[in-house]
Design a protein around this motif. Structure first.
Motif, PDB file in Angstrom:
ATOM      1  N   ALA A 165       1.006  -1.390  -0.006  1.00 30.87           N
ATOM      2  CA  ALA A 165      -0.002  -0.092   0.170  1.00 30.87           C
ATOM      3  C   ALA A 165       0.962   1.211  -0.051  1.00 30.87           C
ATOM      4  CB  ALA A 165      -0.836   0.051   1.143  1.00 30.87           C
ATOM      5  N   VAL A 166       0.562   2.326  -1.046  1.00 33.72           N
ATOM      6  CA  VAL A 166       1.395   3.396  -1.100  1.00 33.72           C
ATOM      7  C   VAL A 166       0.328   4.634  -0.745  1.00 33.72           C
ATOM      8  CG1 VAL A 166       3.261   2.535  -2.521  1.00 33.72           C
ATOM      9  CG2 VAL A 166       1.157   3.511  -3.342  1.00 33.72           C
ATOM     10  N   TYR A 167      -1.041   4.552  -0.862  1.00 43.12           N
ATOM     11  CA  TYR A 167      -1.723   5.473  -0.581  1.00 43.12           C
ATOM     12  C   TYR A 167      -3.186   5.062  -0.220  1.00 43.12           C
ATOM     13  CZ  TYR A 167      -4.898   9.669  -1.659  1.00 43.12           C
ATOM     14  OH  TYR A 167      -5.815  10.339  -1.539  1.00 43.12           O
ATOM     15  N   GLU A 168      -3.930   5.953   0.751  1.00 42.13           N
ATOM     16  CA  GLU A 168      -5.270   5.455   0.917  1.00 42.13           C
ATOM     17  C   GLU A 168      -5.771   6.494   1.297  1.00 42.13           C
ATOM     18  OE1 GLU A 168      -7.781   2.275   3.954  1.00 42.13           O
ATOM     19  OE2 GLU A 168      -5.611   2.055   3.847  1.00 42.13           O
ATOM     20  N   SER A 169      -7.451   6.855   1.070  1.00 39.97           N
ATOM     21  CA  SER A 169      -8.280   7.873   1.201  1.00 39.97           C
ATOM     22  C   SER A 169      -9.477   7.244   1.360  1.00 39.97           C
ATOM     23  CB  SER A 169      -7.952   8.998   0.245  1.00 39.97           C
ATOM     24  OG  SER A 169      -8.984  10.027   0.448  1.00 39.97           O
ATOM     25  N   SER A 170     -10.196   8.126   2.310  1.00 37.88           N
ATOM     26  CA  SER A 170     -11.586   7.498   2.581  1.00 37.88           C
ATOM     27  C   SER A 170     -12.653   8.528   2.217  1.00 37.88           C
ATOM     28  CB  SER A 170     -11.969   6.908   4.086  1.00 37.88           C
ATOM     29  OG  SER A 170     -11.530   8.153   4.953  1.00 37.88           O
ATOM     30  N   SER A 171     -12.126   9.769   1.767  1.00 42.39           N
ATOM     31  CA  SER A 171     -13.273  10.928   1.485  1.00 42.39           C
ATOM     32  C   SER A 171     -12.559  11.812   0.365  1.00 42.39           C
ATOM     33  CB  SER A 171     -13.320  11.700   2.762  1.00 42.39           C
ATOM     34  OG  SER A 171     -14.227  12.584   2.340  1.00 42.39           O
ATOM     35  N   PRO A 172     -13.501  12.186  -0.655  1.00 49.69           N
ATOM     36  CA  PRO A 172     -14.869  11.781  -0.756  1.00 49.69           C
ATOM     37  C   PRO A 172     -14.894  10.525  -1.313  1.00 49.69           C
ATOM     38  CG  PRO A 172     -13.993  13.291  -2.624  1.00 49.69           C
ATOM     39  CD  PRO A 172     -12.904  12.998  -1.816  1.00 49.69           C
ATOM     40  N   ASN A 173     -13.918   9.732  -1.585  1.00 53.13           N
ATOM     41  CA  ASN A 173     -13.955   8.281  -2.181  1.00 53.13           C
ATOM     42  C   ASN A 173     -13.164   7.397  -1.295  1.00 53.13           C
ATOM     43  OD1 ASN A 173     -15.522   9.406  -4.597  1.00 53.13           O
ATOM     44  ND2 ASN A 173     -13.395  10.114  -5.116  1.00 53.13           N
ATOM     45  N   THR A 174     -13.355   6.255  -1.306  1.00 48.79           N
ATOM     46  CA  THR A 174     -12.589   5.406  -1.018  1.00 48.79           C
ATOM     47  C   THR A 174     -11.518   4.801  -1.913  1.00 48.79           C
ATOM     48  OG1 THR A 174     -13.998   4.372   0.756  1.00 48.79           O
ATOM     49  CG2 THR A 174     -12.102   2.921   0.285  1.00 48.79           C
ATOM     50  N   LEU A 175     -10.186   5.198  -1.829  1.00 46.64           N
ATOM     51  CA  LEU A 175      -9.104   4.963  -2.938  1.00 46.64           C
ATOM     52  C   LEU A 175      -8.000   4.457  -2.191  1.00 46.64           C
ATOM     53  CD1 LEU A 175      -7.885   5.144  -5.697  1.00 46.64           C
ATOM     54  CD2 LEU A 175      -7.265   7.690  -5.254  1.00 46.64           C
ATOM     55  N   ARG A 176      -7.443   3.143  -2.514  1.00 51.01           N
ATOM     56  CA  ARG A 176      -6.210   2.593  -2.160  1.00 51.01           C
ATOM     57  C   ARG A 176      -5.326   2.491  -3.468  1.00 51.01           C
ATOM     58  NH1 ARG A 176     -10.321  -0.683   0.281  1.00 51.01           N
ATOM     59  NH2 ARG A 176     -11.030   0.094   2.064  1.00 51.01           N
ATOM     60  N   ILE A 177      -3.927   2.603  -3.338  1.00 51.16           N
ATOM     61  CA  ILE A 177      -3.102   2.277  -4.427  1.00 51.16           C
ATOM     62  C   ILE A 177      -2.077   1.483  -3.848  1.00 51.16           C
ATOM     63  CG2 ILE A 177      -1.795   3.384  -6.135  1.00 51.16           C
ATOM     64  CD1 ILE A 177      -3.353   6.091  -5.957  1.00 51.16           C
ATOM     65  N   TYR A 178      -1.778   0.448  -4.601  1.00 50.64           N
ATOM     66  CA  TYR A 178      -0.794  -0.381  -4.156  1.00 50.64           C
ATOM     67  C   TYR A 178       0.317  -0.524  -5.179  1.00 50.64           C
ATOM     68  CZ  TYR A 178      -4.894  -2.242  -1.686  1.00 50.64           C
ATOM     69  OH  TYR A 178      -5.922  -2.249  -0.880  1.00 50.64           O
ATOM     70  N   LYS A 179       1.599  -0.671  -4.887  1.00 49.72           N
ATOM     71  CA  LYS A 179       2.693  -0.934  -5.570  1.00 49.72           C
ATOM     72  C   LYS A 179       2.790  -2.623  -5.844  1.00 49.72           C
ATOM     73  CE  LYS A 179       6.397  -0.246  -7.969  1.00 49.72           C
ATOM     74  NZ  LYS A 179       7.802   0.058  -7.315  1.00 49.72           N
ATOM     75  N   TRP A 180       2.784  -3.110  -7.012  1.00 48.83           N
ATOM     76  CA  TRP A 180       2.762  -4.243  -7.288  1.00 48.83           C
ATOM     77  C   TRP A 180       4.176  -4.793  -7.471  1.00 48.83           C
ATOM     78  CZ3 TRP A 180      -0.020  -7.348 -11.972  1.00 48.83           C
ATOM     79  CH2 TRP A 180      -0.209  -8.500 -11.706  1.00 48.83           C
ATOM     80  N   LYS A 181       4.770  -5.611  -6.524  1.00 48.32           N
ATOM     81  CA  LYS A 181       6.162  -5.762  -6.432  1.00 48.32           C
ATOM     82  C   LYS A 181       6.718  -6.787  -7.233  1.00 48.32           C
ATOM     83  CE  LYS A 181       5.747  -6.293  -1.999  1.00 48.32           C
ATOM     84  NZ  LYS A 181       6.106  -6.490  -0.419  1.00 48.32           N
TER      85      LYS A 181
END
Length: 491
Positions: free
Chosen positions: A475-491
């Motif tokens: 996981a490199v980023y996570e936000s819950s407002s205004p949307n739920t967004l998670r960004i992962y680095k695929w190793k």
């Protein structure tokens, strides 16, 4: 030398309303589009600069529906993209400006038609501020351009010279270039002309022939058949339309139109001064069948706001044309009751309509911000040249030639790449800079419509992918407002 403009009071009122409307749109300018369909129109517009609409690189192909010798080809109709193409040189802002330009052109055409019929041009404001038109002008959907061709076609249809009829056929056929099903609307006028004056119908057909030949050649070149389209064959289109002949949706949409502008649907027949009753009867039937065939009232969550805007998308050409007989009817009713358009009354009406347009534009901007926040996060976290894997409509954030360079693939490769004819795999496209985005829009949470169920199923594919590959995702980023967004680095 006096070079001042000698404008009458009617022209001054219209000019003031238009300028105020434009200022509102600049204040709430749509910074980007919302839907995957709009993305495809913009993508094709960029590709057309290279005289092609095919993409060989699957990382730039989303969302393709066809794979042939041109590569991955979008299923969307080409006319709107042709119109957008010059605006692409101004970036995303220019692309989004194209809708406002179309809206103002349509407003001018409505005013010209009303003048030709001897009706006050002020009634054109009924078009300018109609909610679905305000919404359409802030999008990249093709219906506004379909309406442009039909309004221009109607303007010349009212003429009495052979040249007028040729131009009428030409402009009606240009609307077909934007949506092939607009052919049936053109036929409504052509059939009515044939009944009244066969010469007129012949000249209209002659005027439409060059564009018809162009569409035939385009389909042959890119869709492998003159009568083929990105949506299948002409026969499949007819089968789709047959579904909309008897549909309860026709009642729902008729009620919406009559509720907002009372007497709108019956105005061609209620006005004794309006001459095109046969044309508009056929046109109305055609568009209600088209609308019922391509959309379902129960597929989306109900709200008054969306029912007057996005839900009327396919009826935009019909509504725009109905403003003409509606204006004639209102003018007739005002004459019979001796009601005059006084300056204070006009000013109050314009202010109220401006307020409505401003409120709608403000709310639409709020919806766009849910996309803009995702865009900013993705491009701040992932480097240029990286590969992004997403789901559902995440492709809208990746527009080659306009947005910074990224490759995008859907977690469901077959969905976005015409069935995945090259048999690509996610492991095969993974690079040293591969990222996965898991997104859930906040404004869609809690919805239970048929359309939302489709989106949820697409999002679940990504959730399953993240779960199955949790060991190699960081996981490199996570936000819950205004949307739920998670960004992962695929190793």
């Amino acid at each position: 030398m006096d070079i001042s403009l000698n404008l009458d009071s009617e022209s001054k009122a219209m000019l003031a309303a238009v300028l105020a409307y434009v200022l509102i749109q600049m204040a709430f300018f749509p910074s980007m589009y919302l839907s995957i369909d709009e993305h495809e129109y913009a993508k094709n517009a960029v590709l057309l600069r290279g005289l092609d609409i095919g993409v060989n690189d699957p990382g730039n192909a989303c969302r393709a529906g066809i794979y042939n010798s041109h590569g991955y080809v979008s299923t969307q109709f080409i006319g709107r993209s042709v119109f957008i193409m010059p605006f692409t040189f101004l970036g995303i802002e220019g692309i989004m400006l194209s809708g406002l330009v179309l809206h103002l052109v349509n407003f001018l055409l409505v005013a010209l038609i009303l003048r030709k019929l001897g009706i006050s041009r002020l009634f054109a404001l009924l078009y300018l501020f109609y909610p679905s038109m305000v919404w359409g002008a802030r999008t990249l959907f093709p219906e506004m351009l379909v309406l442009t061709g039909m309004l221009a076609g109607l303007l010349f249809y009212l003429g009495d010279r052979k040249r007028d009829w040729l131009l009428s056929g030409l402009f009606f056929s240009l609307s077909v270039l934007s949506r092939y099903d607009a052919l049936f609307a053109f036929l409504a006028f052509l059939v009515a002309a044939f009944i009244a004056d066969r010469r007129k119908a012949a000249f209209m057909a002659a005027g439409a022939a060059p564009v018809g030949a162009l569409i035939f050649m385009f389909n042959s070149l890119f869709y492998s058949g003159g009568f083929a389209t990105g949506y299948g064959s002409g026969g499949s289109l007819l089968n789709t339309l047959a579904i909309g002949v008897i549909d309860i949706d026709n009642i729902y949409y008729a009620a919406i139109l009559m509720a907002f502008y009372p007497l709108l649907l019956v105005s061609p027949y209620a006005s004794r001064k309006f001459p095109l009753k046969t044309e508009f009867m056929l046109l109305t039937i055609v568009y209600f069948v088209l609308n019922s065939a391509f959309t379902s009232f129960g597929a989306f969550s109900f709200s008054v706001e969306t029912s007057l805007t996005a839900r009327l998308r396919y009826l935009i050409p019909l509504i725009g044309l109905l403003i003409i007989p509606y204006s004639v009817l209102l003018s007739q009713l005002m004459e019979s009751s001796r009601i005059r358009l006084t300056r204070p009354a006009i000013a109050v009406a314009i202010i109220l309509m401006l307020f409505g347009a401003g409120l709608l534009s403000f709310k639409h901007s709020g919806l766009i911000s849910t996309r803009s926040s995702v865009f900013s996060a993705v491009y701040s976290i992932t480097p240029d040249g990286s590969t992004i894997i997403g789901s559902a409509d995440d492709c809208i954030f990746f527009l080659p030639g306009i947005f910074p360079e990224r490759k995008y693939y859907s977690v469901d490769l077959a969905q976005d790449l015409a069935g995945n004819p090259e048999k690509l795999s996610l492991e095969g496209i993974k690079t040293g800079q591969a990222y996965v985005m898991e997104l859930y829009y906040g404004h869609q949470s809690g919805r239970e419509s048929t359309r939302q169920q489709v989106v949820d199923a697409e999002r679940k594919r990504m959730a399953d992918f993240v779960s199955e590959n949790s060991g190699s995702l960081s996981a490199v980023y996570e936000s819950s407002s205004p949307n739920t967004l998670r960004i992962y680095k695929w190793k």
